[in-house]
Design a protein around this motif. Sequence first.
Motif, PDB file in Angstrom:
ATOM      1  N   ALA A  20     -15.631   8.031   0.101  1.00 33.20           N
ATOM      2  CA  ALA A  20     -15.024   5.998   0.763  1.00 33.20           C
ATOM      3  C   ALA A  20     -13.924   6.862  -0.139  1.00 33.20           C
ATOM      4  O   ALA A  20     -12.691   6.274   0.667  1.00 33.20           O
ATOM      5  CB  ALA A  20     -15.671   5.163   0.602  1.00 33.20           C
ATOM      6  N   GLY A  21     -13.779   6.580  -1.312  1.00 28.39           N
ATOM      7  CA  GLY A  21     -11.567   6.203  -2.429  1.00 28.39           C
ATOM      8  C   GLY A  21     -11.217   7.521  -1.825  1.00 28.39           C
ATOM      9  O   GLY A  21      -9.531   7.140  -1.398  1.00 28.39           O
ATOM     10  N   LEU A  22     -11.592   8.490  -1.207  1.00 32.21           N
ATOM     11  CA  LEU A  22     -10.678   9.970  -1.457  1.00 32.21           C
ATOM     12  C   LEU A  22     -10.036   9.741   0.101  1.00 32.21           C
ATOM     13  O   LEU A  22      -8.886   9.869   0.727  1.00 32.21           O
ATOM     14  CB  LEU A  22     -11.464  11.367  -1.112  1.00 32.21           C
ATOM     15  CG  LEU A  22     -11.912  11.656  -2.479  1.00 32.21           C
ATOM     16  CD1 LEU A  22     -13.187  12.668  -2.604  1.00 32.21           C
ATOM     17  CD2 LEU A  22     -10.247  11.681  -3.409  1.00 32.21           C
ATOM     18  N   LEU A  23     -10.957   9.352   1.323  1.00 33.00           N
ATOM     19  CA  LEU A  23     -10.474   9.042   2.609  1.00 33.00           C
ATOM     20  C   LEU A  23      -9.566   8.055   2.987  1.00 33.00           C
ATOM     21  O   LEU A  23      -8.736   7.547   3.055  1.00 33.00           O
ATOM     22  CB  LEU A  23     -12.095   8.701   3.888  1.00 33.00           C
ATOM     23  CG  LEU A  23     -11.936   8.218   5.154  1.00 33.00           C
ATOM     24  CD1 LEU A  23     -11.551   9.812   5.811  1.00 33.00           C
ATOM     25  CD2 LEU A  23     -13.462   7.970   5.439  1.00 33.00           C
ATOM     26  N   ASN A  24      -9.628   6.846   1.824  1.00 33.33           N
ATOM     27  CA  ASN A  24      -8.892   5.692   1.852  1.00 33.33           C
ATOM     28  C   ASN A  24      -7.449   6.570   1.632  1.00 33.33           C
ATOM     29  O   ASN A  24      -6.499   5.835   2.399  1.00 33.33           O
ATOM     30  CB  ASN A  24      -9.844   4.678   1.786  1.00 33.33           C
ATOM     31  CG  ASN A  24      -8.328   3.262   0.998  1.00 33.33           C
ATOM     32  OD1 ASN A  24      -8.150   3.113   1.756  1.00 33.33           O
ATOM     33  ND2 ASN A  24      -8.001   2.951  -0.354  1.00 33.33           N
ATOM     34  N   LEU A  25      -7.391   7.078   0.247  1.00 31.23           N
ATOM     35  CA  LEU A  25      -6.452   8.124  -0.194  1.00 31.23           C
ATOM     36  C   LEU A  25      -5.789   8.566   1.225  1.00 31.23           C
ATOM     37  O   LEU A  25      -4.555   8.840   0.839  1.00 31.23           O
ATOM     38  CB  LEU A  25      -6.927   8.808  -1.569  1.00 31.23           C
ATOM     39  CG  LEU A  25      -7.011   7.315  -2.434  1.00 31.23           C
ATOM     40  CD1 LEU A  25      -7.481   8.999  -3.924  1.00 31.23           C
ATOM     41  CD2 LEU A  25      -5.994   6.567  -2.869  1.00 31.23           C
ATOM     42  N   ALA A  26      -7.084   9.234   2.392  1.00 34.71           N
ATOM     43  CA  ALA A  26      -5.783   9.920   3.138  1.00 34.71           C
ATOM     44  C   ALA A  26      -5.089   9.410   3.762  1.00 34.71           C
ATOM     45  O   ALA A  26      -3.916   9.555   4.073  1.00 34.71           O
ATOM     46  CB  ALA A  26      -6.993  10.701   3.219  1.00 34.71           C
ATOM     47  N   TYR A  27      -5.863   8.407   4.393  1.00 38.98           N
ATOM     48  CA  TYR A  27      -5.007   6.824   5.001  1.00 38.98           C
ATOM     49  C   TYR A  27      -3.688   6.766   4.408  1.00 38.98           C
ATOM     50  O   TYR A  27      -2.743   6.538   5.223  1.00 38.98           O
ATOM     51  CB  TYR A  27      -6.134   5.663   5.630  1.00 38.98           C
ATOM     52  CG  TYR A  27      -6.863   6.568   6.807  1.00 38.98           C
ATOM     53  CD1 TYR A  27      -6.838   5.914   8.216  1.00 38.98           C
ATOM     54  CD2 TYR A  27      -8.135   7.173   6.112  1.00 38.98           C
ATOM     55  CE1 TYR A  27      -7.295   5.806   8.805  1.00 38.98           C
ATOM     56  CE2 TYR A  27      -9.288   6.779   7.511  1.00 38.98           C
ATOM     57  CZ  TYR A  27      -8.692   6.978   8.998  1.00 38.98           C
ATOM     58  OH  TYR A  27      -9.209   6.845   9.847  1.00 38.98           O
ATOM     59  N   VAL A  28      -4.137   6.385   3.413  1.00 41.37           N
ATOM     60  CA  VAL A  28      -3.365   5.557   2.723  1.00 41.37           C
ATOM     61  C   VAL A  28      -1.615   6.359   2.534  1.00 41.37           C
ATOM     62  O   VAL A  28      -0.688   6.074   2.242  1.00 41.37           O
ATOM     63  CB  VAL A  28      -3.345   4.362   1.417  1.00 41.37           C
ATOM     64  CG1 VAL A  28      -1.510   3.906   0.567  1.00 41.37           C
ATOM     65  CG2 VAL A  28      -3.828   2.913   1.775  1.00 41.37           C
ATOM     66  N   GLY A  29      -2.001   7.602   1.644  1.00 40.42           N
ATOM     67  CA  GLY A  29      -1.038   9.098   1.235  1.00 40.42           C
ATOM     68  C   GLY A  29      -0.406   8.863   2.282  1.00 40.42           C
ATOM     69  O   GLY A  29       0.636   8.998   1.883  1.00 40.42           O
ATOM     70  N   VAL A  30      -0.863   9.413   3.461  1.00 33.87           N
ATOM     71  CA  VAL A  30      -0.566   9.883   4.940  1.00 33.87           C
ATOM     72  C   VAL A  30       0.975   8.361   5.232  1.00 33.87           C
ATOM     73  O   VAL A  30       1.787   9.182   5.958  1.00 33.87           O
ATOM     74  CB  VAL A  30      -1.362  10.069   6.076  1.00 33.87           C
ATOM     75  CG1 VAL A  30      -0.783  11.211   6.610  1.00 33.87           C
ATOM     76  CG2 VAL A  30      -2.023  11.443   5.777  1.00 33.87           C
ATOM     77  N   SER A  31       0.117   7.659   5.336  1.00 37.71           N
ATOM     78  CA  SER A  31       1.057   6.185   5.820  1.00 37.71           C
ATOM     79  C   SER A  31       2.267   6.359   5.118  1.00 37.71           C
ATOM     80  O   SER A  31       3.298   5.927   5.431  1.00 37.71           O
ATOM     81  CB  SER A  31       0.118   5.174   5.643  1.00 37.71           C
ATOM     82  OG  SER A  31       1.090   3.858   6.027  1.00 37.71           O
ATOM     83  N   VAL A  32       1.584   6.280   3.344  1.00 40.15           N
ATOM     84  CA  VAL A  32       3.181   6.181   2.820  1.00 40.15           C
ATOM     85  C   VAL A  32       4.144   7.566   3.012  1.00 40.15           C
ATOM     86  O   VAL A  32       5.583   7.675   2.942  1.00 40.15           O
ATOM     87  CB  VAL A  32       2.731   5.963   1.796  1.00 40.15           C
ATOM     88  CG1 VAL A  32       4.125   6.124   0.633  1.00 40.15           C
ATOM     89  CG2 VAL A  32       2.127   5.538   1.512  1.00 40.15           C
TER      90      VAL A  32
END
Length: 453
Positions: A373-385
Amino acid sequence: MAGVALRLFFFLYFPAVTDDSRVYADFATNWLQHGIYGNTQSGEIVPSDTRLPGYPGFLAVIFALFGLGSFRAVMLAQILVDLGTCFIIADLARRSVSDKAARIAFVLAALCPFLANYAAAVLTETLEVFFTAMALDCAVAGLDHLNQGQFHWKAWAGSGVCVAACILLRPDGGIVLIAVCLYLAYLGWKRWREQSSSIPIIKAALLAGLLALAPLVLWTLRNFRTLHHFQPLAPRYATEQDETAPRGFNRWAATWIVDYVSVEEIYWNVPGDKIDPDKLPSRAIDSAAQREATRALIDDYNESHDLTPELDARFGEIAAQRIREHPIRYYVVLPELRIADMWLRPRTELLPSDPRWWEFKDDPKGSIMAVGAGLLNLAYVGVSVLAIVWRFSSVRFAGLLVGFVVLRSTFLGSIENPEPRYTLECYPVVILFAATLASDWRSRSAGNFYQSP
């Protein structure tokens, strides 16, 4: 279909009815059965303003249709609302970027487990995200017409009504209105510099603001008439009139709490449960003398589990000393760390994962789930940034969207209990920007394919 299946998965395997859920349900039941907006205390219904009426009103409608305490019906209704949010996010991406970005945004929203998880929880998040996305979508529609020199009153009225719904669900819903008004003020300043008319912008701000705040007038009058005091929102710490807010304890907690695990292990225990001093992180103690004073205070509290005014004052004294000695840490460093924790921590607070998931001790499966879940959240947030950095100019009215996220994050840094769920209202913007970058990558990949020999 995949989005529906994902939400039904959480509904079947991870339904969540929390203590807050039961508080909201108590308000709804008393309102529905007895016409009294209040909670049950010692068998009596007492009028209260500790919760705004938005979510209890929603529960009352569901209970009237399907029976009192029909939490599963509430979750199913929220699943429908959450699916509606996916369409709104897609429309927001269409207005702000392109049709291609809209399609990708819909997929990202439909497959987002963090939104789906809260659809199966009897809490305000699903409705709050829905109305936040709708308020931003209507505002973007209104801004599009303002660029053409037109005042589209329906769009601004819709934005104002949706902001009103956000506020009636939770007081911090008003941050959407602040973001919209600040962006309109920026546009008005630009028009003034260009010596153009700002009348349509002023009309937009007034209409959205009046409709957003109008329900609070009725709520304030109700509180003044029924409870005989001025309360336009809800008490900061959800305390009744005869309760003393634990300001000393909360201020002390704010001098060291930065992570959700401390919220679960210590913050939520007060009052009523024991504080384990061994679970205090090292940053909660600055010196040997402070360690001794803090331990003695915790021991005194643990004798009765009751946070008396005297004990609360002692917590406040330790907090004042820590703030005086390290003001930058209190006002700058800790808020930034709380913001980072709420954005980047694995969003597993409603799942059976251990809060200390990184230790991999008692529940390795839960820890693995948390890592995923943490990696998926980082993917959402990271791509957005990345999209904000690289593609900001390609998103229409990006200043409004990013401004809302910044304002909300700044506010969240000021609270003592950093919970990841509080950033979910920003996920429509996160998904929009992630879709922007994904659509750009897709276009470039397609172009490279057609250009290849």
